[in-house]
Design a protein around this motif. Sequence first.
Motif, PDB file in Angstrom:
ATOM      1  N   ASP A  17      18.865  47.335   9.771  1.00 41.86           N
ATOM      2  CA  ASP A  17      18.537  47.475  11.194  1.00 41.86           C
ATOM      3  C   ASP A  17      17.639  48.684  11.453  1.00 41.86           C
ATOM      4  OD1 ASP A  17      19.904  45.191  11.914  1.00 41.86           O
ATOM      5  OD2 ASP A  17      21.743  46.257  12.436  1.00 41.86           O
ATOM      6  N   THR A  21      13.195  48.528  12.490  1.00 39.84           N
ATOM      7  CA  THR A  21      12.669  48.962  13.787  1.00 39.84           C
ATOM      8  C   THR A  21      11.210  49.393  13.654  1.00 39.84           C
ATOM      9  OG1 THR A  21      13.428  51.250  13.514  1.00 39.84           O
ATOM     10  CG2 THR A  21      14.922  49.721  14.641  1.00 39.84           C
ATOM     11  N   ARG A  32      12.568  40.490   7.552  1.00 39.77           N
ATOM     12  CA  ARG A  32      13.933  41.016   7.425  1.00 39.77           C
ATOM     13  C   ARG A  32      14.589  40.498   6.149  1.00 39.77           C
ATOM     14  NH1 ARG A  32      16.220  43.571  11.826  1.00 39.77           N
ATOM     15  NH2 ARG A  32      18.301  42.939  11.174  1.00 39.77           N
TER      16      ARG A  32
END
Length: 71
Positions: A17, A21, A32
């Motif tokens: 996470d 960003t 991802r």
Amino acid sequence: MGEFPERVQANMDVVLDQVCTELPNGGDHKSRRYVAEQLIEAARDGKITLGELSSAGRRAVVYLKNAPKSA
């Protein structure tokens, strides 16, 4: 991902996470997934601390940012 202890899995989730960003909109599914695969590979190599996983995740993001864009 049951092959890793809970703490390692939690570290991997946090790192995924955090580093994503830096990608546009937090990264698309493909980006991802690439980062997650790199984190899994790092953990399999014994790099399980937050710092070690963060380094692996940042390297994956740098690779994605510098990868040639397909047409």
